[in-house]
Enzyme design. Structure first.
Site, mmCIF file in Angstrom:
data_model
loop_
_atom_site.group_PDB
_atom_site.id
_atom_site.type_symbol
_atom_site.label_atom_id
_atom_site.label_comp_id
_atom_site.label_asym_id
_atom_site.label_seq_id
_atom_site.Cartn_x
_atom_site.Cartn_y
_atom_site.Cartn_z
ATOM 1 N N CYS A 57 103.149 21.692 12.275
ATOM 2 C CA CYS A 57 103.116 20.229 12.270
ATOM 3 C C CYS A 57 103.093 19.647 10.868
ATOM 4 C CB CYS A 57 101.917 19.757 13.077
ATOM 5 S SG CYS A 57 101.963 20.449 14.733
ATOM 6 N N PHE A 79 99.073 24.016 12.407
ATOM 7 C CA PHE A 79 98.449 25.269 12.850
ATOM 8 C C PHE A 79 98.623 26.314 11.740
ATOM 9 C CE2 PHE A 79 98.689 24.973 17.826
ATOM 10 C CZ PHE A 79 97.760 23.954 17.787
ATOM 11 N N LYS A 120 101.035 8.020 15.482
ATOM 12 C CA LYS A 120 101.151 8.912 16.646
ATOM 13 C C LYS A 120 100.633 8.218 17.902
ATOM 14 C CE LYS A 120 100.996 13.416 14.311
ATOM 15 N NZ LYS A 120 100.710 13.090 12.904
#
Lengths: 427, 79
Positions: free
Chosen positions: A177, A414, A350
């Site tokens: 991400c 991640f 988001k």
């Protein structure tokens, strides 16, 4: 490096393109974002009965004129099957960005000085899924010759270079991400270092598929409590948040060396003034408990920009709407800004489009540039009651007019990878 | 035109996204119809699927025109 005596060069943004859950086209998407509209909806394209999360941010169908996607307008039908959807979305955003920039080098020198760096977090997941079914059903000989080039992440950059004849550095960032910010930042560095004069850079993602959704459900990352009210599901910093909402799309910028842009009279949106990175060295999916990775990433970006926290008026947060991550990022910003946190606006876009994974940083970078251009901080939707108070204005629900000159955008991935990029108003 | 010829041409039109009129029997997939080497691999797979025949690699390499494809498929069906 720089043993040839060359000095780093300045980099500006001269073109932008977006495919997102709020539609296609930078101006169309931005207008809807600032108006507080949401692009999150129920998934219709496949059966979600076995999935605890049944909603996502999906690129709407339509025509280019109406801000929707009709692939036939962008990619010949016979070529569509040679590329996964993430590549298709990359081509759509790249076309808008390149057209917007007006950069169409006619000579070999110009083409060789123009590179591409479009990344993706996951790449051709649906393509891999379908190909494995062919093999699993004993039809290995029927596997398409386009399977591998359709799935490979760097083929987004490959296709864009082939379409436009851009023969400079051809590269891809792949950092989950954080991909989008790494792509923009690394591409800007390639220009600063003299490897290219122009870079078409960004990220693309198309993981709103059965396997993609199931995978993130399995790692307990997605929101599951708002399946009946999709537009309320992405609620960064709100006490009711319960995970991120998956989104798809692509964001692409044309980055250009400053003198090169000036010389051809290009429209300059903003300057890329800083870029910073860090690693958590902590956990495969969870952010470090202290938010230290985020802190060091932002600090490095501000250092490379040569600005103090007080000189930054807007932060586009990573802010995915997960219980743990949002407040850790908030804490890291508070720590870095100190007393100056009081004057800062920080929002998470988001909340309107979901988490576009590898495309997130690129799309949010574009939003940060537009925040500077229009002096508007886009809102954080669904922020009804924050899980904790802060001196930082998180632009709850309604956009705010702000004197934004410098904006920072965060993306964390991640594996404990963090990246921050800083833009300033056009020089 | 034989059934085979008609079906072959239809597959070529679909897979290469070309106009039907261009798909003459003499047309070369690569030189006349804009295919690349991977397109021809896929085309041969489509022929195999549609006609229920196997086209081994060494035979596939020799199929470069619409006519070649029709002839090979008809020879296999006759056998």
């Amino acid at each position: 490096m720089f043993a040839n005596g060359a000095a780093p060069r300045r980099v500006v943004v001269t073109g932008m393109g977006i495919a997102s859950p709020l539609g296609l086209g930078v101006e169309h998407v931005w207008k809807r974002l600032v108006a507080g509209e949401s692009g999150i909806s129920a998934i219709q394209s496949f059966d979600t009965k076995d999935l605890p999360a049944k909603i996502a941010g999906q690129v709407p169908s339509g025509t280019r004129e109406t801000g929707g996607l009709d692939l036939a307008e962008w990619i010949p039908v016979k070529d569509q099957k040679k590329m996964d959807r993430f590549i298709q979305l990359a081509l759509v955003a790249a076309q808008e960005a390149v057209e917007d920039s007006g950069w169409t080098p006619e000579d070999e020198e110009g083409r060789c000085a123009t590179g591409v760096m479009i990344g993706s977090g996951i790449g051709g997941l649906q393509t891999i899924y379908e190909a494995s079914q062919v093999v699993a059903s004993g039809r290995t000989k029927r596997l398409s010759p386009f399977f591998i080039p359709s799935a490979l992440i760097n083929l987004a950059s490959g296709h864009v270079s082939i379409r436009y004849g851009f023969k400079g550095p051809n590269h891809s960032a792949v950092t989950a991400c954080a991909t989008g910010v790494h792509a923009l930042g690394d591409a800007a560095r390639l220009i600063a270092f003299g490897d290219a004069d122009v870079m078409v850079a960004g990220g693309a993602e198309a993981a709103v598929s059965e396997l993609g959704m199931a995978g993130f459900c399995a790692s307990r990352a997605l929101s599951t409590a708002f399946n009946d009210t999709p537009q309320q599901a992405s609620r960064p910093w709100d006490e009711g948040r319960d995970g991120f909402v998956m989104g798809e799309g692509a964001g692409v910028m044309v980055l250009e060396e400053y003198e090169h842009a000036k010389k051809r009279g290009a429209k300059i949106y903003a300057e890329v003034i800083g870029y910073g990175m860090s690693g958590d060295a902590y956990h495969i999916t969870a952010p470090s408990e202290t938010g230290d990775g985020a802190f060091r990433s932002m600090r490095a970006a501000l250092k490379s920009a040569g600005v103090t926290p007080a000189e930054v008026q807007y932060v586009n947060a990573h802010g995915t709407s997960t219980p743990l991550g949002d407040d850790l990022e908030l804490g890291a910003v508070e720590r870095l800004w100190g007393e100056d946190a009081k004057g800062l606006a920080m929002s998470s876009t988001k909340s309107a489009i979901g988490h576009l994974l590898g495309a997130a940083g690129a799309v949010e970078g574009i939003f940060s540039v537009l925040a500077i251009r229009d002096k508007v901080a886009p809102p954080t939707l669904n922020l009804e009651k924050a899980s904790r108070e802060s001196a930082i204005d998180r632009v709850a629900k309604v956009a705010q007019e702000r004197k934004i000159q410098v904006a920072l955008s965060n993306s964390f991935g991640f594996g404990g990878t963090n990246a921050s990029i800083v833009f300033r108003a056009a020089p | 035109m034989s059934d085979t010829a008609e079906k072959v041409k239809k597959i070529v039109v679909e897979h290469l996204g070309v106009e039907e009129a261009k798909v003459t029997e003499d047309a070369s997939f690569i030189d006349d119809l804009g295919a690349d080497s991977l397109d021809t691999v896929e085309l041969v797979m489509a022929f195999e699927e549609a006609f229920g025949v196997e086209i081994p690699d060494d035979a596939a390499e020799k199929i470069t025109t619409v006519k070649d494809a029709i002839a090979y498929i008809e020879s296999q069906k006759a056998a």
